[in-house]
Scaffold this motif. Sequence first.
Motif, PDB file in Angstrom:
ATOM      1  N   ILE A 305       0.978  -1.145   0.069  1.00 20.37           N
ATOM      2  CA  ILE A 305       0.045  -0.012  -0.108  1.00 20.37           C
ATOM      3  C   ILE A 305       0.900   1.270   0.032  1.00 20.37           C
ATOM      4  O   ILE A 305       0.513   2.221  -0.515  1.00 20.37           O
ATOM      5  CB  ILE A 305      -1.125  -0.067   1.072  1.00 20.37           C
ATOM      6  CG1 ILE A 305      -0.193  -0.134   2.642  1.00 20.37           C
ATOM      7  CG2 ILE A 305      -2.102  -1.097   1.017  1.00 20.37           C
ATOM      8  CD1 ILE A 305      -1.202  -0.019   3.664  1.00 20.37           C
ATOM      9  N   GLU A 306       2.065   1.204   0.648  1.00 19.56           N
ATOM     10  CA  GLU A 306       2.991   2.432   0.467  1.00 19.56           C
ATOM     11  C   GLU A 306       3.403   2.685  -0.641  1.00 19.56           C
ATOM     12  O   GLU A 306       3.916   3.856  -0.906  1.00 19.56           O
ATOM     13  CB  GLU A 306       4.130   2.488   1.654  1.00 19.56           C
ATOM     14  CG  GLU A 306       3.605   2.171   3.090  1.00 19.56           C
ATOM     15  CD  GLU A 306       2.645   3.179   3.358  1.00 19.56           C
ATOM     16  OE1 GLU A 306       2.843   4.528   3.099  1.00 19.56           O
ATOM     17  OE2 GLU A 306       1.844   3.211   4.382  1.00 19.56           O
ATOM     18  N   ALA A 340     -14.213   1.952  -0.847  1.00 23.64           N
ATOM     19  CA  ALA A 340     -14.168   0.503  -0.728  1.00 23.64           C
ATOM     20  C   ALA A 340     -13.007  -0.342  -1.500  1.00 23.64           C
ATOM     21  O   ALA A 340     -12.209  -1.118  -0.876  1.00 23.64           O
ATOM     22  CB  ALA A 340     -15.349  -0.015  -1.903  1.00 23.64           C
ATOM     23  N   ALA A 341     -12.464   0.718  -2.609  1.00 21.05           N
ATOM     24  CA  ALA A 341     -11.093   0.031  -3.276  1.00 21.05           C
ATOM     25  C   ALA A 341      -9.915   0.119  -2.086  1.00 21.05           C
ATOM     26  O   ALA A 341      -8.894  -0.517  -2.076  1.00 21.05           O
ATOM     27  CB  ALA A 341     -10.994   0.725  -4.324  1.00 21.05           C
ATOM     28  N   ALA A 342      -9.988   1.381  -1.531  1.00 17.26           N
ATOM     29  CA  ALA A 342      -8.800   1.768  -0.533  1.00 17.26           C
ATOM     30  C   ALA A 342      -8.766   0.914   0.537  1.00 17.26           C
ATOM     31  O   ALA A 342      -7.954   0.175   1.042  1.00 17.26           O
ATOM     32  CB  ALA A 342      -9.099   3.165  -0.018  1.00 17.26           C
ATOM     33  N   ALA A 343     -10.255   0.369   1.237  1.00 14.20           N
ATOM     34  CA  ALA A 343     -10.337  -0.308   2.358  1.00 14.20           C
ATOM     35  C   ALA A 343      -9.780  -1.693   2.176  1.00 14.20           C
ATOM     36  O   ALA A 343      -9.044  -2.551   2.551  1.00 14.20           O
ATOM     37  CB  ALA A 343     -11.727  -0.397   2.915  1.00 14.20           C
ATOM     38  N   VAL A 344     -10.093  -2.187   0.909  1.00 15.43           N
ATOM     39  CA  VAL A 344      -9.582  -3.860   0.531  1.00 15.43           C
ATOM     40  C   VAL A 344      -8.300  -3.525   0.331  1.00 15.43           C
ATOM     41  O   VAL A 344      -7.732  -4.691   1.121  1.00 15.43           O
ATOM     42  CB  VAL A 344     -10.213  -3.949  -0.596  1.00 15.43           C
ATOM     43  CG1 VAL A 344      -9.698  -5.286  -1.219  1.00 15.43           C
ATOM     44  CG2 VAL A 344     -11.900  -4.281  -0.688  1.00 15.43           C
ATOM     45  N   ASP A 366      -7.683   6.770   4.173  1.00 11.67           N
ATOM     46  CA  ASP A 366      -7.917   7.882   3.731  1.00 11.67           C
ATOM     47  C   ASP A 366      -6.771   8.602   2.549  1.00 11.67           C
ATOM     48  O   ASP A 366      -7.217   9.132   1.589  1.00 11.67           O
ATOM     49  CB  ASP A 366      -7.820   8.989   4.744  1.00 11.67           C
ATOM     50  CG  ASP A 366      -8.067  10.575   4.343  1.00 11.67           C
ATOM     51  OD1 ASP A 366      -9.438  10.696   3.857  1.00 11.67           O
ATOM     52  OD2 ASP A 366      -7.226  11.286   4.764  1.00 11.67           O
ATOM     53  N   LYS A 367      -5.643   8.320   3.076  1.00 13.43           N
ATOM     54  CA  LYS A 367      -4.624   8.652   1.853  1.00 13.43           C
ATOM     55  C   LYS A 367      -4.931   7.847   0.430  1.00 13.43           C
ATOM     56  O   LYS A 367      -4.852   8.658  -0.758  1.00 13.43           O
ATOM     57  CB  LYS A 367      -3.270   8.218   2.327  1.00 13.43           C
ATOM     58  CG  LYS A 367      -2.058   8.404   1.566  1.00 13.43           C
ATOM     59  CD  LYS A 367      -0.658   7.884   2.116  1.00 13.43           C
ATOM     60  CE  LYS A 367       0.352   8.391   1.261  1.00 13.43           C
ATOM     61  NZ  LYS A 367       1.735   7.895   1.818  1.00 13.43           N
ATOM     62  N   LEU A 368      -5.290   6.635   0.491  1.00 10.02           N
ATOM     63  CA  LEU A 368      -5.433   5.712  -0.639  1.00 10.02           C
ATOM     64  C   LEU A 368      -6.693   6.146  -1.459  1.00 10.02           C
ATOM     65  O   LEU A 368      -7.096   6.155  -2.734  1.00 10.02           O
ATOM     66  CB  LEU A 368      -5.672   4.437  -0.449  1.00 10.02           C
ATOM     67  CG  LEU A 368      -4.190   3.549  -0.335  1.00 10.02           C
ATOM     68  CD1 LEU A 368      -4.426   2.133  -0.303  1.00 10.02           C
ATOM     69  CD2 LEU A 368      -3.350   4.037  -1.584  1.00 10.02           C
TER      70      LEU A 368
END
Length: 466
Positions: A305-306, A340-344, A366-368
Amino acid sequence: MHDFDQGSKERQDVATGLKTLCNWIVNVGYNDIPEEVLASAALVLFDDIGAIVAARDEPELARLQNQLLERGGTAEATIFRGSRPRHDRLTAAMANGAASDWCELDEGYRVTSCHAGIYILPALMAEAEATSMPTRDVLRVLVTAYETVTRFARTFPSITQTFHPHAAYSAVGAAAAIGLARGLDAETFRAALSNAATMVAPGPSGHTGAGALVRNVWPATGAANGIRAVDWAVCGIAGLAGSAHDVYAAGLGADCRPAEMSADLGGIWAITQNFQKLHACCQFLHSTVEAMLDLQERYGGVLPIEQIDSIDIAAHPRAERLTGTRPPTTLGAKFSLPHAAAAVAVLGHAGAPAFAAESLDHPQIDKLRHKVSIAPYRHIPDWPNDRPSRVKLSLVGGETMETEVLSARGGPDRPFTREEILIKIDGICDPVYPKLGAVARLAITLDTDLLDQPWDQVVAVFTATE
């Protein structure tokens, strides 16, 4: 039921179709319904009970239910929030109706937007418990009421472009359930449905993405209005033969397909054309969720994710507009494609915690969310591939991964196994109703001893903790 003015041919055709539907549906008995259809209904019944139970700790809902419980009333129906608090059937139907959609884990009709189960079951379960209705009749009414309310949704399909189906159809679903449970004759049943059509709410579809929690209580008001629509029809209080057209087409501006009201009765049962959920968000987002999960699996189970530079999503029209990057409530998160995309990506799943209050301010999510871009999916395929998603994940340094999901799992084309749904129910209900899973498994086998029992006795069994 009279009509002062028959109006246009289209209006007359809707009224004629509704009369045909009512004449047929009130005469459908348990033995007229195929066993496979009844088994599907049993799974819908317990899946939606699970959806109600899942919301028990939501703070706003808990306050709403506590408010209802503080008011005096006859203890005749259960509010499914753990233990067995009981109240009068109208109050119980409202309390369960408010819970039914809160976590976005309820099922729905895949042919057009209509979450028929939660429009029917809060009222039906309350009525069935209050009157000791045999459990086999609960299944019969669920199948036939599902058929009824989805006919309204198919006849006026475009309404959900502007108005949310929970507001538009829940009163009709509840009225269908109560009318069929009470054994109304065809004419009185038609009057009840016409009453209910005039008691729907113009709840805006846009309230979902905006996170307006009032949307979650539309099934509750629909349950109450549907029950009263039947009560009053029995008193001789009725709408018009053309009320459905007057409300949905003339009043709310929906397109109208009159033939859908009565076409192919007894052919493909609507309840077999439903979808069920494992992901706790709007079904319009599920193809994107599955695409993100596919990318996660291809990357070895955990996304870096980073290192994510961008998430580009080509979405179908119903998802494309769900663009919120800073959802204000849990409902807003469940109707946000970026969330939804970021949480997954961050959490590795789209279960209830991915959309819980804690997720709203999660720094990585939040960043994604702000790295998600949304574009239209060009050349949408025909149903059931009409809700596709294509996701391209770009990493810092230039590496990209791309995948596509044409149709999310859970619908009639790619159904979950019954065991998958039962495991979902177990995960939700075991902490408060440890016996519910065993009862659900008996129900979907159409166990004769269970189906012969009054519904209030079945509820007493699966809500017992010892």
